[in-house]
Design a protein around this motif. Sequence first.
Motif, mmCIF file in Angstrom:
data_model
loop_
_atom_site.group_PDB
_atom_site.id
_atom_site.type_symbol
_atom_site.label_atom_id
_atom_site.label_comp_id
_atom_site.label_asym_id
_atom_site.label_seq_id
_atom_site.Cartn_x
_atom_site.Cartn_y
_atom_site.Cartn_z
ATOM 1 N N VAL A 175 -6.317 44.238 -3.505
ATOM 2 C CA VAL A 175 -5.085 44.829 -2.975
ATOM 3 C C VAL A 175 -4.210 43.725 -2.378
ATOM 4 O O VAL A 175 -4.691 42.909 -1.586
ATOM 5 C CB VAL A 175 -5.411 45.883 -1.895
ATOM 6 C CG1 VAL A 175 -4.124 46.451 -1.302
ATOM 7 C CG2 VAL A 175 -6.269 47.004 -2.482
ATOM 8 N N GLY A 176 -2.944 43.715 -2.766
ATOM 9 C CA GLY A 176 -1.990 42.739 -2.241
ATOM 10 C C GLY A 176 -1.054 43.356 -1.217
ATOM 11 O O GLY A 176 -1.221 44.505 -0.800
ATOM 12 N N GLY A 177 -0.048 42.596 -0.842
ATOM 13 C CA GLY A 177 0.941 43.078 0.113
ATOM 14 C C GLY A 177 2.035 42.044 0.269
ATOM 15 O O GLY A 177 1.920 40.923 -0.261
ATOM 16 N N ILE A 178 3.091 42.409 0.967
ATOM 17 C CA ILE A 178 4.207 41.481 1.175
ATOM 18 C C ILE A 178 4.972 41.905 2.432
ATOM 19 O O ILE A 178 6.167 42.208 2.397
ATOM 20 C CB ILE A 178 5.105 41.407 -0.094
ATOM 21 C CG1 ILE A 178 6.115 40.264 -0.016
ATOM 22 C CG2 ILE A 178 5.806 42.766 -0.372
ATOM 23 C CD1 ILE A 178 6.712 39.832 -1.338
ATOM 24 N N PRO A 179 4.298 41.906 3.589
ATOM 25 C CA PRO A 179 4.898 42.470 4.799
ATOM 26 C C PRO A 179 6.214 41.812 5.221
ATOM 27 O O PRO A 179 7.120 42.508 5.714
ATOM 28 C CB PRO A 179 3.813 42.282 5.865
ATOM 29 C CG PRO A 179 2.853 41.300 5.301
ATOM 30 C CD PRO A 179 2.914 41.447 3.824
ATOM 31 N N HIS A 180 6.347 40.502 5.023
ATOM 32 C CA HIS A 180 7.570 39.807 5.475
ATOM 33 C C HIS A 180 8.789 40.214 4.656
ATOM 34 O O HIS A 180 9.913 39.914 5.031
ATOM 35 C CB HIS A 180 7.375 38.287 5.389
ATOM 36 C CG HIS A 180 7.013 37.831 4.012
ATOM 37 N ND1 HIS A 180 5.729 37.860 3.529
ATOM 38 C CD2 HIS A 180 7.783 37.366 2.992
ATOM 39 C CE1 HIS A 180 5.706 37.428 2.280
ATOM 40 N NE2 HIS A 180 6.950 37.125 1.930
ATOM 41 N N ASP A 187 7.889 48.317 9.234
ATOM 42 C CA ASP A 187 7.467 48.510 7.841
ATOM 43 C C ASP A 187 6.487 47.421 7.413
ATOM 44 O O ASP A 187 5.563 47.666 6.628
ATOM 45 C CB ASP A 187 8.680 48.491 6.891
ATOM 46 C CG ASP A 187 9.445 49.807 6.918
ATOM 47 O OD1 ASP A 187 9.001 50.754 7.607
ATOM 48 O OD2 ASP A 187 10.499 49.876 6.247
ATOM 49 N N GLY A 188 6.699 46.214 7.929
ATOM 50 C CA GLY A 188 5.792 45.110 7.601
ATOM 51 C C GLY A 188 4.388 45.368 8.125
ATOM 52 O O GLY A 188 3.393 45.138 7.427
ATOM 53 N N VAL A 189 4.304 45.880 9.343
ATOM 54 C CA VAL A 189 2.997 46.217 9.918
ATOM 55 C C VAL A 189 2.359 47.337 9.091
ATOM 56 O O VAL A 189 1.159 47.298 8.775
ATOM 57 C CB VAL A 189 3.144 46.624 11.402
ATOM 58 C CG1 VAL A 189 1.830 47.158 11.955
ATOM 59 C CG2 VAL A 189 3.631 45.430 12.237
ATOM 60 N N ALA A 190 3.201 48.316 8.708
ATOM 61 C CA ALA A 190 2.689 49.430 7.890
ATOM 62 C C ALA A 190 2.190 48.924 6.543
ATOM 63 O O ALA A 190 1.192 49.424 6.010
ATOM 64 C CB ALA A 190 3.792 50.480 7.701
ATOM 65 N N ASP A 191 2.878 47.935 5.974
ATOM 66 C CA ASP A 191 2.485 47.305 4.701
ATOM 67 C C ASP A 191 1.056 46.757 4.820
ATOM 68 O O ASP A 191 0.188 47.020 3.972
ATOM 69 C CB ASP A 191 3.513 46.195 4.398
ATOM 70 C CG ASP A 191 3.248 45.387 3.138
ATOM 71 O OD1 ASP A 191 2.149 44.822 3.029
ATOM 72 O OD2 ASP A 191 4.145 45.291 2.276
ATOM 73 N N VAL A 192 0.797 46.023 5.904
ATOM 74 C CA VAL A 192 -0.536 45.434 6.101
ATOM 75 C C VAL A 192 -1.584 46.539 6.252
ATOM 76 O O VAL A 192 -2.656 46.491 5.631
ATOM 77 C CB VAL A 192 -0.545 44.519 7.351
ATOM 78 C CG1 VAL A 192 -1.967 44.042 7.659
ATOM 79 C CG2 VAL A 192 0.384 43.322 7.158
ATOM 80 N N LYS A 193 -1.248 47.548 7.056
ATOM 81 C CA LYS A 193 -2.241 48.608 7.319
ATOM 82 C C LYS A 193 -2.504 49.446 6.062
ATOM 83 O O LYS A 193 -3.644 49.828 5.789
ATOM 84 C CB LYS A 193 -1.760 49.497 8.466
ATOM 85 C CG LYS A 193 -1.811 48.755 9.802
ATOM 86 C CD LYS A 193 -1.518 49.649 10.978
ATOM 87 C CE LYS A 193 -1.708 48.861 12.266
ATOM 88 N NZ LYS A 193 -1.359 49.615 13.458
ATOM 89 N N PHE A 194 -1.447 49.700 5.300
ATOM 90 C CA PHE A 194 -1.638 50.447 4.044
ATOM 91 C C PHE A 194 -2.552 49.658 3.097
ATOM 92 O O PHE A 194 -3.463 50.223 2.472
ATOM 93 C CB PHE A 194 -0.290 50.728 3.361
ATOM 94 C CG PHE A 194 -0.453 51.335 2.002
ATOM 95 C CD1 PHE A 194 -0.708 52.695 1.856
ATOM 96 C CD2 PHE A 194 -0.394 50.549 0.852
ATOM 97 C CE1 PHE A 194 -0.897 53.257 0.588
ATOM 98 C CE2 PHE A 194 -0.585 51.103 -0.405
ATOM 99 C CZ PHE A 194 -0.829 52.458 -0.542
ATOM 100 N N ALA A 195 -2.290 48.352 3.009
ATOM 101 C CA ALA A 195 -3.123 47.511 2.121
ATOM 102 C C ALA A 195 -4.584 47.574 2.556
ATOM 103 O O ALA A 195 -5.489 47.682 1.712
ATOM 104 C CB ALA A 195 -2.609 46.070 2.133
ATOM 105 N N CYS A 196 -4.822 47.514 3.851
ATOM 106 C CA CYS A 196 -6.208 47.574 4.349
ATOM 107 C C CYS A 196 -6.834 48.933 4.040
ATOM 108 O O CYS A 196 -7.992 49.016 3.606
ATOM 109 C CB CYS A 196 -6.259 47.310 5.854
ATOM 110 S SG CYS A 196 -5.857 45.608 6.295
ATOM 111 N N ASP A 197 -6.060 50.003 4.243
ATOM 112 C CA ASP A 197 -6.573 51.355 3.926
ATOM 113 C C ASP A 197 -6.963 51.451 2.451
ATOM 114 O O ASP A 197 -8.029 51.950 2.105
ATOM 115 C CB ASP A 197 -5.490 52.429 4.206
ATOM 116 C CG ASP A 197 -5.233 52.620 5.695
ATOM 117 O OD1 ASP A 197 -6.076 52.189 6.508
ATOM 118 O OD2 ASP A 197 -4.171 53.193 6.031
ATOM 119 N N LEU A 198 -6.051 50.974 1.608
ATOM 120 C CA LEU A 198 -6.273 51.070 0.162
ATOM 121 C C LEU A 198 -7.505 50.249 -0.252
ATOM 122 O O LEU A 198 -8.317 50.689 -1.075
ATOM 123 C CB LEU A 198 -5.021 50.585 -0.581
ATOM 124 C CG LEU A 198 -4.920 50.888 -2.069
ATOM 125 C CD1 LEU A 198 -4.957 52.386 -2.350
ATOM 126 C CD2 LEU A 198 -3.630 50.283 -2.656
#
Length: 425
Positions: A175-180, A187-198
């Motif tokens: 799983v990737g992400g691009i919070p910045h 939204d960036g924090v949510a990006d990280v947390k969603f990636a961790c959940d997934l």
Amino acid sequence: MDLILRNARIRGHDKNVDIAVNDGLITKIAPKITTRPRQVIDCAGKLVSPPFTDIHVHLDAVLTVGQPRFNQTGTLIEGIEIWAERKKTLTFDDVKRRATLAVKWELAHGVTRIRSHVDVCDPDLTAVKTLLEVKKEFAGLVDLQLVAFPQDGIYAFPKGERLMKQAMELGCDIVGGIPHHEMTRDDGVADVKFACDLAQQFQAKLDLHIDETDDPHSRFTEVLAAETIKRGLSGRVTASHTTSMHSVDNAYAFKLIRLIKRAGLHMVTNPCDNSVLQGRFDTYPKRRGHTRVKELLAAGVNVGIGHDSIMDPWYPLGVGDPVQVAFVWIHYGQMSGATEIPQVWDMITTNPARAFGATDKTYGIIVGNPADLVLLDAETEFDALRRIAPRLLVIRNGQIVARTTPSETVLCPKGWKKEAIDFRI
Ligand code: FE2
């Protein structure tokens, strides 16, 4: 016995050794092996290395430089805009042709493990579907990990969450992400947390593009490290780029590096791309805009080097060679010291292999391990890096899978006796 590599120089041995290979495995390492094998390779005292891992590349975007236009500002953002235009024209054949060629280039340079980010911000997920095919075709030659990568954001792009999930369901490994790159800090924090959940849902690893900016206020790596600690994900998480660490103050960097170490994050630096992308908004002095590799290594953090781009809107050069990228990093990271150059070799061999998931039982020139070996036209890692030395042979599971014949240069001014020039000393 299938094969003996005679008179090889390998790290950790004072004298040159013979390496015996049988049934795809290294069966013996000794100064002189007398058994007669089916095939003998005389290494002539040259370096035999474990293969390279390219821990960060974008195989969907490779070889698209100039399509539909060149990146005039040289910024990450213009690269993303150009890619968004090019992405609309992706087809299965187009992605397959380019990605296949780039993987072949990497294999020819001794790369047997590749982690590719794949852009999922495409309702058809064309690149994901294609690279899953490429992964199958290279099985047994190059181990390919695919990262579901939301190039345009999980929240800044319509249905980002759904596309990420679909990509994992289709078969992405990580799983990737691009919070910045999300619209707001929240939204960036949510990006990280969603990636961790997934990742937890799919029991997958994580590898996020994170803090790839010169903005010292981009501080999502701390969020990723904290989530890693709280969720017990240590060892499964990679933070890629983290260039804002260059621009933060030293007190914050000190805190962050301790947090990264505690979280057991793997860190990936991409010197080719970030040497041309960062500092573009500076006048003079211009920041190098790179993560703090020396400090991370000194703290005992695992840091690897990735190629990132091979001829795409972010970086127009490259031939899929980790040694060339490491050469760039020696300059850019000022790692030219006597003990630092061997450390840089680790950053394209053992360190990224560890982030990839290799262990002492699957990687390294050790009896019992798979016979995955690279013979270089150099006697030492130092010389291999200095000359970006050719990979004479690439061996995977005991089979030769790539062979390079070094070029020959001759000085021939009028009136001179022809003289072959050797760049070795
Ligand atoms: Fe990247």
